[in-house]
Design an enzyme around this catalytic site. Structure first.
Site, PDB file in Angstrom:
ATOM      1  N   THR A  50       0.911  -1.124   0.092  1.00 60.39           N
ATOM      2  CA  THR A  50      -0.098   0.049   0.118  1.00 60.39           C
ATOM      3  C   THR A  50       0.795   1.301   0.149  1.00 60.39           C
ATOM      4  OG1 THR A  50      -1.952  -1.098   0.927  1.00 60.39           O
ATOM      5  CG2 THR A  50      -1.629   1.114   1.418  1.00 60.39           C
TER       6      THR A  50
ATOM      7  N   GLY B 254      -0.222  -2.217   6.354  1.00 59.66           N
ATOM      8  CA  GLY B 254      -0.265  -3.269   6.915  1.00 59.66           C
ATOM      9  C   GLY B 254      -1.613  -4.215   6.904  1.00 59.66           C
TER      10      GLY B 254
HETATM   11  N1  ASP Z   1      -3.668  -2.188   4.833  1.00 57.09           N
HETATM   12  C1  ASP Z   1      -4.016  -2.580   3.442  1.00 57.09           C
HETATM   13  C2  ASP Z   1      -5.375  -3.341   3.343  1.00 57.09           C
HETATM   14  O1  ASP Z   1      -5.527  -4.148   4.523  1.00 57.09           O
HETATM   15  C3  ASP Z   1      -2.893  -3.469   2.809  1.00 57.09           C
HETATM   16  C4  ASP Z   1      -1.478  -2.947   2.701  1.00 57.09           C
HETATM   17  O2  ASP Z   1      -1.253  -2.060   3.647  1.00 57.09           O
HETATM   18  O3  ASP Z   1      -0.828  -3.304   2.081  1.00 57.09           O
HETATM   19  O4  ASP Z   1      -6.129  -3.210   2.667  1.00 57.09           O
END
Ligand code: ASP
Length: 301
Positions: A169, A221
């Site tokens: 992300t 995360g």
């Molecule tokens: N936080 C994001 C989600 O759970 C994923 C990520 O941070 O890569 O959609």
């Protein structure tokens, strides 16, 4: 004081992908800094930097996003202005090349905060953003991952627990010349996610939060855990009572993520004076930051 910080995910980023992550966040930092140093707004800096990261296939946002269990790409994004308290977000939207710009459009032109799915596509079309082709977002690496994941569980808590699950992300937080703190986050979510699953990234107070009097945060995360502890708002609330100590507040947030929700992830933070901080409990996190007092900036993975 001007300040800008970006991230490109927190997980066990493999050695072979380090350089791409480093280059991506470095370029996004330069783009945001150019806006701020040219007198532009924090919102503009955040949007432009995140657009770049969405277009960079290295990251799980825009082009290069993970694919859900049906083989579709569903995108989440949010943006917030910490002075006006206006915010905009999209969830589970398909075939939109730059969801952060759609989130900004919702912030600027709608009375709503979060619009999901077909409604978000409709709002985009009404405001001149056309849908792109699925192939504009899908890259071979993610098609291959999707094929390998078929028949497996949609989300492995165990992998997230170890910080092994890819988590690319992207996000940014800015302090501009008018003292406005802006924050934004964009993602394709988690690999092989259940259709319609929405993570923390488009939820104000979870993946993104900004209050110019206190500070701003963007998270990455395991979204389910981040939502449970309302991570970005938790960190801003902490800075309100700890004298604006961004380092302590970011560590406090990550500690709470782990102890309350058994979660893994990372955060980028600015306090109201633009002091940057980063905390994560994954093996690695891609991030870059620069302030008027640190003109060389820092890029770390
Ligand atoms: N936080 C994001 C989600 O759970 C994923 C990520 O941070 O890569 O959609």
């Amino acid at each position: 004081m001007l300040s800008f910080i970006v991230h490109g995910g927190a997980w066990d980023i493999p050695d072979a992908m380090l350089e791409d992550h480093r280059a991506g966040v470095a370029r996004a930092l330069a783009i945001g800094w150019e806006v701020l140093s040219g007198g532009g707004s924090g919102v503009e800096a955040v949007e432009k930097a995140i657009r770049y990261l969405e277009d960079d296939p290295t990251f799980d946002a825009g082009r290069g996003s993970f694919v859900n269990s049906l083989g579709e790409i569903e995108l989440d994004a949010s943006i917030m202005n910490g002075t006006s308290f206006r915010c905009g977000a999209v969830a589970a939207v398909q075939n939109i090349r730059n969801p952060i710009s759609l989130a900004r459009l919702i912030m600027d032109k709608s009375e709503h905060v979060l619009i999901a799915g077909m409604g978000a596509v409709r709002f985009a079309r009404e405001n001149g953003i056309q849908q792109c082709k699925s192939d504009d977002l899908l890259v071979g690496r993610e098609l291959q991952r999707w094929k390998e994941l078929q028949g497996k569980t949609t989300f492995s808590t165990k992998d997230a627990f170890k910080g092994k699950l890819p988590s690319d992300t992207v996000g940014a937080v800015a302090l501009d010349k008018d003292g406005v703190i802006a924050a934004g986050t964009s993602t394709g979510g988690t690999p092989n996610k259940y259709p319609g699953r929405v993570g923390d990234s488009p939820m104000i107070g979870c993946g993104t939060y900004a209050d110019s009097a206190i500070g701003g945060v963007s998270c990455t995360g395991w979204g389910e855990a981040i939502i449970k502890v309302a991570l970005s708002k938790t960190i801003v609330d902490r800075m309100e009572v700890n004298g604006g100590d961004a380092d302590e507040a970011s560590r406090f947030g990550i500690d709470r993520l782990k102890t309350k929700a058994d979660g893994f992830g990372g955060v980028i933070v600015l306090n109201h004076e633009g002091r940057p901080a980063v905390a994560f409990n994954t093996p690695r996190m891609a991030r870059a930051y620069r302030t008027s007092e640190m003109p060389d900036g820092t890029v770390e993975v």
